[in-house]
Design a protein around this motif. Structure first.
Motif, PDB file in Angstrom:
ATOM      1  N   LYS A  68       0.846  -1.191   0.075  1.00 37.55           N
ATOM      2  CA  LYS A  68      -0.154  -0.108   0.042  1.00 37.55           C
ATOM      3  C   LYS A  68       0.775   1.267   0.125  1.00 37.55           C
ATOM      4  CE  LYS A  68      -2.018  -0.883   3.753  1.00 37.55           C
ATOM      5  NZ  LYS A  68      -3.251  -0.677   5.085  1.00 37.55           N
ATOM      6  N   ASP A  69       0.539   2.223  -0.774  1.00 37.59           N
ATOM      7  CA  ASP A  69       1.375   3.418  -0.781  1.00 37.59           C
ATOM      8  C   ASP A  69       1.097   3.977   0.442  1.00 37.59           C
ATOM      9  OD1 ASP A  69       2.975   5.463  -1.773  1.00 37.59           O
ATOM     10  OD2 ASP A  69       1.937   5.663  -3.474  1.00 37.59           O
ATOM     11  N   PHE A  70       1.849   4.793   0.720  1.00 32.04           N
ATOM     12  CA  PHE A  70       1.908   5.644   2.013  1.00 32.04           C
ATOM     13  C   PHE A  70       2.705   7.141   1.779  1.00 32.04           C
ATOM     14  CE2 PHE A  70       6.059   3.377   1.404  1.00 32.04           C
ATOM     15  CZ  PHE A  70       7.090   4.296   2.067  1.00 32.04           C
ATOM     16  N   LYS A  71       2.491   7.733   3.187  1.00 37.98           N
ATOM     17  CA  LYS A  71       2.846   9.105   3.182  1.00 37.98           C
ATOM     18  C   LYS A  71       4.037   9.372   4.392  1.00 37.98           C
ATOM     19  CE  LYS A  71      -1.133  11.412   1.087  1.00 37.98           C
ATOM     20  NZ  LYS A  71      -2.123  12.255   1.077  1.00 37.98           N
ATOM     21  N   LEU A  72       3.550   8.907   5.542  1.00 39.08           N
ATOM     22  CA  LEU A  72       4.376   9.193   6.840  1.00 39.08           C
ATOM     23  C   LEU A  72       4.492   7.906   7.735  1.00 39.08           C
ATOM     24  CD1 LEU A  72       5.655  11.243   8.836  1.00 39.08           C
ATOM     25  CD2 LEU A  72       3.320  11.222   9.817  1.00 39.08           C
ATOM     26  N   TYR A  73       6.160   7.556   7.609  1.00 36.19           N
ATOM     27  CA  TYR A  73       6.450   6.596   8.092  1.00 36.19           C
ATOM     28  C   TYR A  73       7.374   6.985   9.500  1.00 36.19           C
ATOM     29  CZ  TYR A  73       9.397   2.347   7.428  1.00 36.19           C
ATOM     30  OH  TYR A  73      10.173   0.821   7.115  1.00 36.19           O
ATOM     31  N   THR A  74       6.734   6.087  10.334  1.00 34.58           N
ATOM     32  CA  THR A  74       7.380   6.407  11.833  1.00 34.58           C
ATOM     33  C   THR A  74       8.066   5.337  12.394  1.00 34.58           C
ATOM     34  OG1 THR A  74       5.487   7.767  12.524  1.00 34.58           O
ATOM     35  CG2 THR A  74       6.595   7.163  14.132  1.00 34.58           C
ATOM     36  N   ILE A  75       9.174   5.654  12.916  1.00 38.94           N
ATOM     37  CA  ILE A  75      10.116   4.405  13.426  1.00 38.94           C
ATOM     38  C   ILE A  75      10.206   4.480  14.926  1.00 38.94           C
ATOM     39  CG2 ILE A  75      12.426   3.350  13.380  1.00 38.94           C
ATOM     40  CD1 ILE A  75      12.759   4.299  10.723  1.00 38.94           C
ATOM     41  N   THR A  76      10.163   3.586  15.581  1.00 38.00           N
ATOM     42  CA  THR A  76      10.257   3.574  17.096  1.00 38.00           C
ATOM     43  C   THR A  76      11.446   4.191  17.550  1.00 38.00           C
ATOM     44  OG1 THR A  76      11.065   1.273  17.365  1.00 38.00           O
ATOM     45  CG2 THR A  76       8.647   1.501  17.501  1.00 38.00           C
ATOM     46  N   GLY A  77      11.480   4.876  18.589  1.00 35.61           N
ATOM     47  CA  GLY A  77      12.686   5.311  19.232  1.00 35.61           C
ATOM     48  C   GLY A  77      12.440   5.762  20.767  1.00 35.61           C
ATOM     49  N   GLU A  78      12.542   4.582  21.425  1.00 31.85           N
ATOM     50  CA  GLU A  78      12.269   4.615  22.856  1.00 31.85           C
ATOM     51  C   GLU A  78      12.931   5.580  23.637  1.00 31.85           C
ATOM     52  OE1 GLU A  78      10.265   0.764  24.304  1.00 31.85           O
ATOM     53  OE2 GLU A  78      11.364   0.279  22.575  1.00 31.85           O
ATOM     54  N   GLU A  79      14.110   5.871  23.224  1.00 30.67           N
ATOM     55  CA  GLU A  79      15.084   6.707  23.866  1.00 30.67           C
ATOM     56  C   GLU A  79      14.571   8.212  23.969  1.00 30.67           C
ATOM     57  OE1 GLU A  79      17.272   6.321  19.925  1.00 30.67           O
ATOM     58  OE2 GLU A  79      15.468   5.314  21.073  1.00 30.67           O
ATOM     59  N   GLN A 138       0.076  15.012  12.318  1.00 37.28           N
ATOM     60  CA  GLN A 138      -0.800  15.608  11.678  1.00 37.28           C
ATOM     61  C   GLN A 138      -0.252  16.885  10.545  1.00 37.28           C
ATOM     62  OE1 GLN A 138      -3.766  16.700  14.674  1.00 37.28           O
ATOM     63  NE2 GLN A 138      -5.080  14.905  14.183  1.00 37.28           N
ATOM     64  N   GLN A 139       0.808  17.588  11.227  1.00 32.15           N
ATOM     65  CA  GLN A 139       1.435  18.701  10.602  1.00 32.15           C
ATOM     66  C   GLN A 139       2.371  18.139   9.507  1.00 32.15           C
ATOM     67  OE1 GLN A 139       3.024  21.788  13.286  1.00 32.15           O
ATOM     68  NE2 GLN A 139       2.448  20.618  14.662  1.00 32.15           N
ATOM     69  N   PHE A 140       3.012  16.917   9.754  1.00 30.07           N
ATOM     70  CA  PHE A 140       3.621  16.471   8.486  1.00 30.07           C
ATOM     71  C   PHE A 140       2.910  15.974   7.476  1.00 30.07           C
ATOM     72  CE2 PHE A 140       7.490  15.295  11.563  1.00 30.07           C
ATOM     73  CZ  PHE A 140       8.392  15.738  10.712  1.00 30.07           C
ATOM     74  N   ILE A 141       1.696  15.482   7.949  1.00 29.24           N
ATOM     75  CA  ILE A 141       0.784  15.036   6.855  1.00 29.24           C
ATOM     76  C   ILE A 141       0.315  16.252   6.099  1.00 29.24           C
ATOM     77  CG2 ILE A 141      -1.622  14.102   6.180  1.00 29.24           C
ATOM     78  CD1 ILE A 141       0.448  11.651   6.761  1.00 29.24           C
ATOM     79  N   GLU A 142      -0.054  17.700   6.788  1.00 29.07           N
ATOM     80  CA  GLU A 142      -0.478  18.571   5.968  1.00 29.07           C
ATOM     81  C   GLU A 142       0.638  19.151   4.951  1.00 29.07           C
ATOM     82  OE1 GLU A 142      -1.610  21.315   9.179  1.00 29.07           O
ATOM     83  OE2 GLU A 142      -3.238  20.174   9.773  1.00 29.07           O
ATOM     84  N   LYS A 143       1.770  19.052   5.533  1.00 27.09           N
ATOM     85  CA  LYS A 143       2.963  19.662   4.534  1.00 27.09           C
ATOM     86  C   LYS A 143       3.060  18.701   3.390  1.00 27.09           C
ATOM     87  CE  LYS A 143       5.555  22.336   7.920  1.00 27.09           C
ATOM     88  NZ  LYS A 143       5.866  23.465   7.137  1.00 27.09           N
TER      89      LYS A 143
END
Length: 210
Positions: free
Chosen positions: A2-13, A198-203
């Protein structure tokens, strides 16, 4: 995939006092449509437990779930795919293990690596680091937005720009031709994770028509 726009990677630190699943759920609610579990320090058992939780979360929301490096964990929890680096198994060998229906993403830092990834059958590539980043200790020097422009001209598989991308500099990345953005600290370290997404998606939506 599936196409995508915003990819988030975990970073618990970046969110030491907040629960992993809670933070990633906020990212999803804000618009993240791919979640990647990246854990290079904990035991396999701990990584597996986190992967199970995130697989359950991403299924709930219909979001793609990727596991970094740990191919066995990805298969054990039925993740949608894996993400590997230049020093990991070749794509062709990884494909033999995960099968044709799993997503394989590969980090690339130069156009030669991007060409090889496409030839070898990667489903998408990471393009970066675009800017200096503190999210990885073994990071290469920034490739700048020039690399994005090269990939736009030559590569046909999807790519996601990554590395030091923040709300204040993402416009440069989008103007260079990126249509998909990945962020770690800017998202998971935010006080209001959902709002930042949401701000990333808007941009992205302002610049890109996928």
């Amino acid at each position: 995939m599936k196409d995508f726009k915003l990819y988030t990677i975990t970073g618990e630190e970046f969110h030491p006092n907040r629960d992993l699943v809670t933070v990633m759920e906020q990212a999803i609610l804000g618009g993240s449509d791919i979640i990647q579990l990246r854990d290079k320090t904990n035991s396999k058992k701990v990584v597996f437990e986190k992967a199970k939780q995130l697989r359950e979360l991403t299924k709930k929301y219909g979001v793609t779930f990727i596991v970094n490096d740990h191919i066995d964990v990805a298969l054990a929890v039925d993740a949608d795919g894996i993400h590997i680096g230049q020093d990991d198994l070749p794509i062709e060998e990884a494909r033999k293990i995960v099968g044709e229906n799993k997503i394989i993403g590969l980090s690339t830092h130069a156009i030669e690596e991007a060409r090889e990834a496409e030839r070898a059958g990667a489903d998408y590539i990471g393009v970066g680091p675009i800017f200096h980043t503190k999210s990885k200790v073994d990071v290469v020097d920034p490739v700048t937005t020039d690399y994005i422009r090269q990939v736009v001209q030559e590569i046909t598989i999807p790519f996601v720009a990554i590395g030091g991308i923040k709300l204040h500099n993402v416009d440069q990345v989008l103007e260079a031709g990126a249509a998909r953005i990945c962020a770690i600290s800017e998202i998971v370290g935010a006080e209001d994770v959902q709002s930042v997404c949401q701000q990333f998606i808007e941009k992205i939506n302002q610049k890109v028509k996928l």
